[in-house]
Design a protein around this motif. Structure first.
Motif, mmCIF file in Angstrom:
data_model
loop_
_atom_site.group_PDB
_atom_site.id
_atom_site.type_symbol
_atom_site.label_atom_id
_atom_site.label_comp_id
_atom_site.label_asym_id
_atom_site.label_seq_id
_atom_site.Cartn_x
_atom_site.Cartn_y
_atom_site.Cartn_z
ATOM 1 N N ASP A 104 41.737 27.055 34.217
ATOM 2 C CA ASP A 104 42.118 27.315 34.958
ATOM 3 C C ASP A 104 43.274 28.388 35.825
ATOM 4 O OD1 ASP A 104 39.080 26.978 35.854
ATOM 5 O OD2 ASP A 104 40.332 26.136 37.232
ATOM 6 N N GLY A 105 44.430 27.392 35.301
ATOM 7 C CA GLY A 105 45.881 27.940 35.760
ATOM 8 C C GLY A 105 46.032 28.764 33.650
ATOM 9 N N GLU A 106 45.648 28.941 32.988
ATOM 10 C CA GLU A 106 45.845 29.927 31.987
ATOM 11 C C GLU A 106 45.457 30.969 32.420
ATOM 12 O OE1 GLU A 106 47.683 25.982 28.829
ATOM 13 O OE2 GLU A 106 44.667 26.394 28.810
ATOM 14 N N VAL A 107 43.569 30.623 32.119
ATOM 15 C CA VAL A 107 43.332 31.497 32.375
ATOM 16 C C VAL A 107 43.626 32.992 33.907
ATOM 17 C CG1 VAL A 107 41.220 33.116 33.076
ATOM 18 C CG2 VAL A 107 41.286 30.730 31.803
ATOM 19 N N LYS A 108 43.772 32.620 34.428
ATOM 20 C CA LYS A 108 44.411 32.441 35.723
ATOM 21 C C LYS A 108 45.754 33.720 35.141
ATOM 22 C CE LYS A 108 45.770 32.785 41.072
ATOM 23 N NZ LYS A 108 45.700 32.560 41.395
ATOM 24 N N ALA A 109 46.742 32.886 34.556
ATOM 25 C CA ALA A 109 48.158 33.585 34.091
ATOM 26 C C ALA A 109 48.086 34.878 33.549
ATOM 27 C CB ALA A 109 48.627 32.903 33.391
ATOM 28 N N THR A 110 47.143 34.556 32.254
ATOM 29 C CA THR A 110 46.575 35.944 30.733
ATOM 30 C C THR A 110 46.210 36.398 31.691
ATOM 31 O OG1 THR A 110 45.216 34.461 30.356
ATOM 32 C CG2 THR A 110 47.328 34.364 29.454
ATOM 33 N N GLY A 111 45.257 36.780 32.248
ATOM 34 C CA GLY A 111 44.008 37.598 32.198
ATOM 35 C C GLY A 111 43.129 36.919 31.703
ATOM 36 N N ALA A 112 42.695 35.849 30.579
ATOM 37 C CA ALA A 112 41.077 36.173 29.693
ATOM 38 C C ALA A 112 40.130 36.493 30.287
ATOM 39 C CB ALA A 112 41.976 34.351 29.760
ATOM 40 N N LEU A 124 51.146 30.521 27.753
ATOM 41 C CA LEU A 124 50.545 31.153 28.322
ATOM 42 C C LEU A 124 50.964 31.319 29.907
ATOM 43 C CD1 LEU A 124 47.354 29.786 26.326
ATOM 44 C CD2 LEU A 124 48.514 31.852 25.635
ATOM 45 N N LEU A 125 51.421 29.840 30.215
ATOM 46 C CA LEU A 125 51.006 30.402 31.320
ATOM 47 C C LEU A 125 52.383 30.669 31.628
ATOM 48 C CD1 LEU A 125 51.372 25.657 31.996
ATOM 49 C CD2 LEU A 125 49.684 27.732 32.687
ATOM 50 N N SER A 126 52.944 31.901 31.689
ATOM 51 C CA SER A 126 54.030 32.860 31.436
ATOM 52 C C SER A 126 53.477 34.137 31.454
ATOM 53 C CB SER A 126 54.903 33.060 30.981
ATOM 54 O OG SER A 126 56.223 31.815 31.421
ATOM 55 N N GLY A 127 52.042 34.039 31.283
ATOM 56 C CA GLY A 127 51.444 35.249 30.818
ATOM 57 C C GLY A 127 51.104 36.309 29.683
ATOM 58 N N GLY A 128 52.010 35.085 28.780
ATOM 59 C CA GLY A 128 51.692 35.363 27.246
ATOM 60 C C GLY A 128 52.665 36.651 27.319
ATOM 61 N N GLU A 158 42.021 45.804 38.724
ATOM 62 C CA GLU A 158 41.105 44.965 39.465
ATOM 63 C C GLU A 158 40.411 43.077 39.922
ATOM 64 O OE1 GLU A 158 37.976 46.884 40.863
ATOM 65 O OE2 GLU A 158 38.839 49.336 40.669
ATOM 66 N N GLU A 159 40.690 43.258 38.643
ATOM 67 C CA GLU A 159 40.593 41.338 37.941
ATOM 68 C C GLU A 159 41.443 40.627 37.892
ATOM 69 O OE1 GLU A 159 36.511 41.902 35.890
ATOM 70 O OE2 GLU A 159 35.767 43.344 37.399
ATOM 71 N N GLY A 160 41.868 41.003 36.238
ATOM 72 C CA GLY A 160 43.193 40.445 35.950
ATOM 73 C C GLY A 160 44.979 41.331 35.441
ATOM 74 N N THR A 161 45.532 40.709 34.701
ATOM 75 C CA THR A 161 46.866 41.516 34.056
ATOM 76 C C THR A 161 46.338 42.751 34.116
ATOM 77 O OG1 THR A 161 47.258 39.456 33.890
ATOM 78 C CG2 THR A 161 48.331 41.226 33.545
ATOM 79 N N ASN A 162 47.195 43.678 34.319
ATOM 80 C CA ASN A 162 46.776 45.599 34.008
ATOM 81 C C ASN A 162 48.305 45.188 33.073
ATOM 82 O OD1 ASN A 162 46.226 48.039 33.049
ATOM 83 N ND2 ASN A 162 47.004 48.429 35.940
ATOM 84 N N VAL A 220 42.040 39.810 26.460
ATOM 85 C CA VAL A 220 42.725 39.332 28.381
ATOM 86 C C VAL A 220 41.611 41.179 29.006
ATOM 87 C CG1 VAL A 220 44.221 38.511 28.471
ATOM 88 C CG2 VAL A 220 44.873 40.376 28.302
ATOM 89 N N ASP A 221 40.786 40.759 30.099
ATOM 90 C CA ASP A 221 40.424 42.087 30.748
ATOM 91 C C ASP A 221 42.192 42.883 30.872
ATOM 92 O OD1 ASP A 221 37.982 41.964 30.680
ATOM 93 O OD2 ASP A 221 37.943 40.167 32.166
ATOM 94 N N ASP A 222 42.055 43.755 30.885
ATOM 95 C CA ASP A 222 42.924 44.773 31.227
ATOM 96 C C ASP A 222 43.033 45.607 32.369
ATOM 97 O OD1 ASP A 222 45.535 46.283 31.073
ATOM 98 O OD2 ASP A 222 45.041 47.483 29.201
ATOM 99 N N ASP A 223 42.345 45.303 33.348
ATOM 100 C CA ASP A 223 42.118 45.413 34.155
ATOM 101 C C ASP A 223 42.784 45.370 35.857
ATOM 102 O OD1 ASP A 223 39.637 46.756 35.593
ATOM 103 O OD2 ASP A 223 38.472 45.427 35.858
#
Length: 181
Positions: A72-80, A122-126, A159-163, A154-157
């Motif tokens: 979950d931490g890797e998904v959140k950090a990267t915006g996967a 990945l925990l740094s976002g990649g 509202e939902e993740g890392t832009n 990754v979602d480049d969004d």
């Protein structure tokens, strides 16, 4: 006098010669032979993941692809876009080869690809992949890569993740606007 070989036999021999042989165990597949120029290698655990070499050194090596289940931490950090990443490796020296990669597009219309040299990165976002990426709907085709690493769609969004398109993001491994040494 040479005997003619029926076309059907030649086609069968060519098909058998082009069959790729992978050794697969525990989510990891490795080619049994060194990779070849122009050959498309289809990952047996996910046929949407392919590697096609456009440049190789004089002596190539085998190719290994592993499926990684992200935390979950890797998904959140990267915006996967999903909880799946792919660790792709070889014994060839980075920069001595070039290849095109396809990955499944689990995201929406605004997807990107990030990489990290190791899973801990990945925990740094990649780092954002800046190579040419062609979005074919359910498949992303990344062209002209020259190193292997861990790749994440990754979602480049905003509202939902890392832009990653937002001002200030850098393609450098240093992260957001700076060196941070």
């Amino acid at each position: 006098k040479e005997e003619a070989i029926p076309i059907e036999e030649v086609a069968i021999e060519e098909t058998q010669a082009s069959v790729q042989i992978w050794n697969t165990s525990d989510g990891t597949s490795t080619t049994s032979l060194p990779v070849e120029l122009g050959q498309t290698y289809i990952y047996p655990l996910d046929p949407a993941v392919t590697v096609r070499f456009t440049q190789l050194p004089e002596i190539s090596s085998t190719l290994t692809i592993s499926t990684i289940s992200l935390t979950d931490g890797e998904v959140k950090a990267t915006g996967a876009a999903s909880n799946v990443a792919y660790d792709i490796s070889t014994d060839m020296v980075d920069g001595t080869f070039e290849y095109d990669l396809t990955l499944p597009n689990e995201g929406d219309d605004n997807t990107s690809v990030v990489f990290a040299e190791s899973r801990i990165g990945l925990l740094s976002g990649g780092t954002l992949v800046e190579n040419n990426i062609v979005d074919n709907g359910k498949i992303l085709n990344i062209q002209g890569l020259d190193h292997f690493t861990v790749f994440v769609v990754v979602d480049d969004d905003e509202e939902e993740g890392t832009n990653f398109s937002a001002p200030g993001w850098s393609s450098n491994p240093s992260g957001y606007e700076g060196d941070h040494k």
